[in-house]
Design an enzyme around this catalytic site. Structure first.
Site, PDB file in Angstrom:
ATOM      1  N   ASN A 107       1.352 -11.912   0.307  1.00 39.47           N
ATOM      2  CA  ASN A 107       1.402 -10.518  -0.152  1.00 39.47           C
ATOM      3  C   ASN A 107       2.000  -9.644   0.941  1.00 39.47           C
ATOM      4  O   ASN A 107       1.840  -9.936   2.124  1.00 39.47           O
ATOM      5  CB  ASN A 107      -0.027 -10.037  -0.459  1.00 39.47           C
ATOM      6  N   HIS A 109       1.771  -5.798   2.410  1.00 41.37           N
ATOM      7  CA  HIS A 109       0.939  -4.588   2.322  1.00 41.37           C
ATOM      8  C   HIS A 109       1.528  -3.505   3.232  1.00 41.37           C
ATOM      9  O   HIS A 109       1.871  -3.788   4.380  1.00 41.37           O
ATOM     10  CB  HIS A 109      -0.507  -4.910   2.730  1.00 41.37           C
TER      11      HIS A 109
HETATM   12  C1  GAR Z   1       5.518  -1.744  -1.420  1.00 37.37           C
HETATM   13  O1  GAR Z   1       5.476  -0.694  -0.486  1.00 37.37           O
HETATM   14  C2  GAR Z   1       4.381  -2.717  -1.162  1.00 37.37           C
HETATM   15  O2  GAR Z   1       4.081  -2.875   0.205  1.00 37.37           O
HETATM   16  C3  GAR Z   1       3.249  -2.030  -1.875  1.00 37.37           C
HETATM   17  O3  GAR Z   1       3.826  -1.532  -3.059  1.00 37.37           O
HETATM   18  C4  GAR Z   1       5.191  -1.248  -2.825  1.00 37.37           C
HETATM   19  C5  GAR Z   1       6.007  -1.958  -3.880  1.00 37.37           C
HETATM   20  O4  GAR Z   1       7.345  -1.563  -3.777  1.00 37.37           O
HETATM   21  N1  GAR Z   1       2.175  -2.949  -2.160  1.00 37.37           N
HETATM   22  C6  GAR Z   1       0.914  -2.595  -2.159  1.00 37.37           C
HETATM   23  O5  GAR Z   1       0.537  -1.459  -1.937  1.00 37.37           O
HETATM   24  C7  GAR Z   1      -0.051  -3.720  -2.469  1.00 37.37           C
HETATM   25  N2  GAR Z   1      -1.402  -3.299  -2.254  1.00 37.37           N
HETATM   26  P1  GAR Z   1       8.473  -2.409  -4.509  1.00 37.37           P
HETATM   27  O6  GAR Z   1       8.023  -2.581  -5.957  1.00 37.37           O
HETATM   28  O7  GAR Z   1       9.714  -1.563  -4.393  1.00 37.37           O
HETATM   29  O8  GAR Z   1       8.603  -3.729  -3.791  1.00 37.37           O
END
Ligand code: GAR
Length: 215
Positions: A107, A109
């Site tokens: 994952n 984060h």
């Molecule tokens: C990213 O910033 C990722 O780190 C975060 O969501 C965003 C997805 O962006 N994930 C979380 O917060 C998980 N808890 P993306 O769809 O453009 O990759």
């Protein structure tokens, strides 16, 4: 060649960074499948554009979480997926999937774990007033963002940062370290000992303060 399955819920920019790393030859892997819980996810368009199979699998079509995650695990197994990538998958993954892919689910984060787990890691960090934040790639266990940490990248955080400005700075690093972590895995350079992730060739810069440019 390493076979990946990607789970995403939203815009899918991390998914895209993995596709780009594969297409540019930096990452020797193939993406067998995208699974999303959200029919509106822009990740679906990205998959279509790159000829990657996309499945929408919604929790509300299953009577409980175990059945939902068992079904996802079956779809991944059917396609011989070896490593599962959570690229902005906004759900806590169920045991039914974790058990089948122990230390084989990664994952990303948007904070330096164990600080600011859960939703809106960037907003939590900006509001708290930290001076350094960043992102973390970790293996997924049963907790909320608690699994063994693989790599992290740090960025400065400023007093006048908003969720948006900090998120943008962090996202640039996400797009570097996630494909990099997958590449290390594909090269067999990652092993796990309890909470500790051992990365071969990484002693000089274990925190990826200066992540290598791989794109
Ligand atoms: C990213 O910033 C990722 O780190 C975060 O969501 C965003 C997805 O962006 N994930 C979380 O917060 C998980 N808890 P993306 O769809 O453009 O990759």
């Amino acid at each position: 060649m390493l076979t990946l399955g990607v789970l995403a819920s939203g815009r899918g920019s991390n998914f895209q960074s993995i596709i780009d790393s594969i297409e540019s030859g930096v990452l020797n892997a193939k993406i067998a499948l995208l699974i999303t819980d959200n029919p509106e996810s822009y990740a679906i368009e990205r998959a279509n554009k790159h000829n990657i199979e996309a499945l929408v699998i919604k929790p509300r079509d299953f009577s409980d979480r175990d059945l939902y995650y068992s079904h996802i695990a079956e779809e991944l197994k059917k396609r011989n997926v070896e490593l599962v990538i959570l690229a902005g998958f906004m759900r806590v993954v169920g045991k039914a999937l974790i058990d089948k892919y122990r230390n084989r689910i990664m994952n990303i984060h948007p904070a330096l774990l164990p600080a600011f787990p859960g939703l809106h890691g960037q907003k939590q960090a900006a509001e708290y007033g930290v001076k350094i934040s960043g992102c973390t790639v970790h293996f997924v266990d049963e907790g909320m963002d608690t699994g063994p940490i693989i790599i992290q990248a740090a960025v400065p955080a400023y007093h006048d940062d908003t969720e948006e400005t900090l998120s943008e700075r962090i996202l640039k690093q996400e797009h570097k370290i996630f494909p990099y972590a997958i590449r290390l895995y594909s090269e067999g350079k990652i092993s796990v000992n309890g909470r500790k992730v051992i990365i071969e060739d990484n002693r000089e810069d274990p925190g990826m303060i200066n992540p290598p440019l791989i794109q």
